[in-house]
Design an enzyme around this catalytic site. Structure first.
Site, PDB file in Angstrom:
ATOM      1  N   HIS A 118     127.385 -31.104  27.773  1.00 43.45           N
ATOM      2  CA  HIS A 118     127.733 -32.512  27.603  1.00 43.45           C
ATOM      3  C   HIS A 118     126.835 -33.088  26.517  1.00 43.45           C
ATOM      4  O   HIS A 118     125.729 -33.554  26.782  1.00 43.45           O
ATOM      5  CB  HIS A 118     127.553 -33.255  28.933  1.00 43.45           C
ATOM      6  CG  HIS A 118     128.030 -34.673  28.919  1.00 43.45           C
ATOM      7  ND1 HIS A 118     128.486 -35.320  30.044  1.00 43.45           N
ATOM      8  CD2 HIS A 118     128.135 -35.581  27.912  1.00 43.45           C
ATOM      9  CE1 HIS A 118     128.827 -36.562  29.732  1.00 43.45           C
ATOM     10  NE2 HIS A 118     128.615 -36.744  28.432  1.00 43.45           N
ATOM     11  N   HIS A 158     127.299 -35.196  22.748  1.00 50.72           N
ATOM     12  CA  HIS A 158     128.090 -35.807  21.674  1.00 50.72           C
ATOM     13  C   HIS A 158     127.327 -35.589  20.374  1.00 50.72           C
ATOM     14  O   HIS A 158     126.207 -36.092  20.239  1.00 50.72           O
ATOM     15  CB  HIS A 158     128.265 -37.302  21.921  1.00 50.72           C
ATOM     16  CG  HIS A 158     128.913 -37.611  23.245  1.00 50.72           C
ATOM     17  ND1 HIS A 158     130.265 -37.842  23.375  1.00 50.72           N
ATOM     18  CD2 HIS A 158     128.393 -37.700  24.497  1.00 50.72           C
ATOM     19  CE1 HIS A 158     130.553 -38.075  24.649  1.00 50.72           C
ATOM     20  NE2 HIS A 158     129.431 -37.994  25.354  1.00 50.72           N
ATOM     21  N   HIS A 161     135.246 -37.567  30.650  1.00 49.86           N
ATOM     22  CA  HIS A 161     134.230 -38.402  31.269  1.00 49.86           C
ATOM     23  C   HIS A 161     134.891 -39.162  32.425  1.00 49.86           C
ATOM     24  O   HIS A 161     135.982 -39.726  32.259  1.00 49.86           O
ATOM     25  CB  HIS A 161     133.692 -39.440  30.288  1.00 49.86           C
ATOM     26  CG  HIS A 161     132.723 -38.913  29.273  1.00 49.86           C
ATOM     27  ND1 HIS A 161     132.994 -37.830  28.494  1.00 49.86           N
ATOM     28  CD2 HIS A 161     131.481 -39.339  28.922  1.00 49.86           C
ATOM     29  CE1 HIS A 161     131.949 -37.609  27.693  1.00 49.86           C
ATOM     30  NE2 HIS A 161     131.021 -38.508  27.934  1.00 49.86           N
ATOM     31  N   GLU A 175     131.184 -42.262  35.446  1.00 44.10           N
ATOM     32  CA  GLU A 175     129.892 -42.612  34.819  1.00 44.10           C
ATOM     33  C   GLU A 175     129.566 -44.047  35.230  1.00 44.10           C
ATOM     34  O   GLU A 175     128.612 -44.289  35.946  1.00 44.10           O
ATOM     35  CB  GLU A 175     129.969 -42.462  33.297  1.00 44.10           C
ATOM     36  CG  GLU A 175     128.666 -42.838  32.579  1.00 44.10           C
ATOM     37  CD  GLU A 175     128.770 -42.768  31.054  1.00 44.10           C
ATOM     38  OE1 GLU A 175     129.890 -42.786  30.514  1.00 44.10           O
ATOM     39  OE2 GLU A 175     127.695 -42.728  30.402  1.00 44.10           O
ATOM     40  N   ASP A 198     123.791 -35.652  26.791  1.00 44.27           N
ATOM     41  CA  ASP A 198     124.703 -36.734  26.406  1.00 44.27           C
ATOM     42  C   ASP A 198     124.495 -37.154  24.947  1.00 44.27           C
ATOM     43  O   ASP A 198     125.176 -36.642  24.067  1.00 44.27           O
ATOM     44  CB  ASP A 198     124.553 -37.926  27.368  1.00 44.27           C
ATOM     45  CG  ASP A 198     125.824 -38.740  27.531  1.00 44.27           C
ATOM     46  OD1 ASP A 198     126.843 -38.370  26.940  1.00 44.27           O
ATOM     47  OD2 ASP A 198     125.799 -39.754  28.274  1.00 44.27           O
ATOM     48  N   ASP A 199     123.576 -38.084  24.722  1.00 49.93           N
ATOM     49  CA  ASP A 199     123.299 -38.596  23.367  1.00 49.93           C
ATOM     50  C   ASP A 199     121.789 -38.605  23.155  1.00 49.93           C
ATOM     51  O   ASP A 199     121.146 -39.669  23.186  1.00 49.93           O
ATOM     52  CB  ASP A 199     123.861 -40.015  23.231  1.00 49.93           C
ATOM     53  CG  ASP A 199     125.349 -40.056  23.475  1.00 49.93           C
ATOM     54  OD1 ASP A 199     126.120 -39.673  22.575  1.00 49.93           O
ATOM     55  OD2 ASP A 199     125.752 -40.450  24.594  1.00 49.93           O
TER      56      ASP A 199
HETATM   57  N1  ADE Z   1     130.321 -41.529  23.958  1.00 51.91           N
HETATM   58  C1  ADE Z   1     129.088 -41.087  23.673  1.00 51.91           C
HETATM   59  N2  ADE Z   1     128.323 -41.102  24.763  1.00 51.91           N
HETATM   60  C2  ADE Z   1     129.096 -41.547  25.787  1.00 51.91           C
HETATM   61  C3  ADE Z   1     128.894 -41.774  27.170  1.00 51.91           C
HETATM   62  N3  ADE Z   1     127.718 -41.554  27.766  1.00 51.91           N
HETATM   63  N4  ADE Z   1     129.911 -42.253  27.885  1.00 51.91           N
HETATM   64  C4  ADE Z   1     131.089 -42.495  27.324  1.00 51.91           C
HETATM   65  N5  ADE Z   1     131.332 -42.290  26.031  1.00 51.91           N
HETATM   66  C5  ADE Z   1     130.349 -41.820  25.262  1.00 51.91           C
HETATM   67 ZN    ZN Z   2     129.006 -38.423  27.323  1.00 55.91          ZN
END
Ligand code: ADE
Ligand code: ZN
Length: 346
Positions: free
Chosen positions: A21, A23, A201, A204, A282-283
């Site tokens: 996971h 991005h 997703h 969340e 994630d990011d």
């Molecule tokens: N795009 C990038 N990170 C995300 C996240 N945590 N949730 C939804 N969309 C995303």
């Molecule tokens: Zn994500």
């Protein structure tokens, strides 16, 4: 580079793992953002990297997404996407990542006039030499933006057809609440017919109904986040029965205020309930840590012993899409053997 990744990681956090996971646009560190901005003649509305970092205090998912999409303005050429992916892979290697299934958001680029072919070609250049250069095998997953229309998602799938040899699956991301998965029934059906794997997703910020729809309407094989599944025992039973993996992102959950502190994270309760949990970043450029940093953070906050960490690492390969051919099956077996043999030094 994030603060967390500057300090050498403890060995328990460097256990071999798959990142499922991630991005790629969320790996854009401030230093690279300014470098690419200069290269492309773009002026960012921040004086320097330090000032940009002060914008990383998020109230929720949407406040993060606003900055995440705005900063993508610096990503224009194939070289930019290649540099982005290569920088991520170099950092991930230091964190014990051996396999990465990487999301990208085509619509966030095509909306700015950057063609999907440019994005895929640039990313692919870095990914194609990743195993040799960084020791990381890779796969690419294209995500539809759930706050855009179903028609736009279908056009995006259509535009990706020339590149499907480089894309293993489809995902669904961006603002969750108010954008249920059922909107994307047709495009997921079409993706399935093209032989693409399906993830989304769900859960969340959205309640368990979002996870149910991802399973029942889209037919996903893996749920990204799925954090709120624990609110619905029937849903937990379904996820356990069908061995649907969840790609949890603990540091992201804290930064986006889905949970207050890591100590409150339900990871252990989820594992004890029999859910196939994985830990991901994630990011990472925005949330303060890469995959190994997330292992370290939950390890400390939840007092995970070595066997729990080994289980999480093993799960990451079990949940991966390393099952499509003999080469991938061999990779998966090799990685799992590395996990079983891993010696913790701390
Ligand atoms: N795009 C990038 N990170 C995300 C996240 N945590 N949730 C939804 N969309 C995303
Ligand atoms: Zn994500």
């Amino acid at each position: 580079m994030s603060d967390a990744s500057r300090t050498p990681l403890a060995t328990h956090a460097r256990i071999p793992k798959a990142e499922l996971h991630l991005h790629i646009e969320g790996t854009l560190e401030p230093e690279l953002a300014f470098e690419l901005a200069a290269r492309n003649g773009i002026t960012l509305p921040y004086a320097d990297t330090e000032e940009l970092r002060t914008a990383y205090l998020f109230a929720d998912l949407q406040s993060f997404l606003d900055l995440y999409y705005a900063l993508m303005a610096v990503l224009i050429t194939e070289d930019d996407f290649e540099a982005l992916a290569d920088a991520y892979l170099a950092l991930a290697a230091e964190q014990g990542v051996r396999h990465a299934e990487i999301f990208f958001d085509p619509q966030a680029h095509t909306a700015r006039g950057v063609e999907i072919g440019t994005v895929v070609a640039g990313l692919h250049r870095a990914l194609a030499r990743s195993e040799e250069r960084h020791g990381i095998s890779t796969k690419l997953i294209m995500c539809f933006l759930r706050d855009q229309s179903a028609e736009s998602a279908m056009e995006t799938l259509e535009s990706a057809k020339p590149y499907l040899d480089k894309i293993v699956g489809v995902g669904l991301d961006s603002a969750e609440v108010g954008n249920p998965a059922s909107k994307f029934r047709d495009v997921y059906a079409a993706a399935g017919e093209l032989g693409l794997r399906k993830v989304a997703h769900a859960g969340e910020e959205g309640d368990p109904s979002y996870v149910w729809e991802a399973l029942d309407v889209l037919g996903v094989e893996r749920v990204d986040h799925g954090l709120r599944s624990m609110e619905d025992p029937e849903l937990v039973a379904r996820l356990v029965r069908d061995r649907i993996p969840l790609t949890l992102c603990p540091m992201s959950n804290v930064r986006l205020r889905t949970i207050d502190v890591l100590e409150d994270h339900p990871l252990v309760a989820m594992m004890d309930a029999g859910l196939l949990c994985t830990v991901n970043s994630d990011d990472p450029a925005y949330f303060g840590g890469y995959a190994g940093d997330n292992f370290h953070a939950v390890g400390e906050a939840l007092a995970l012993d070595h066997e729990r960490l080994r289980e999480l690492a093993r799960n990451s390969f079990v949940a991966s899409f390393l099952d499509g051919n003999e080469d991938d099956e061999r990779r998966r077996a090799r990685y799992i053997a590395e996990v079983e043999a891993y010696e913790f030094e701390d």
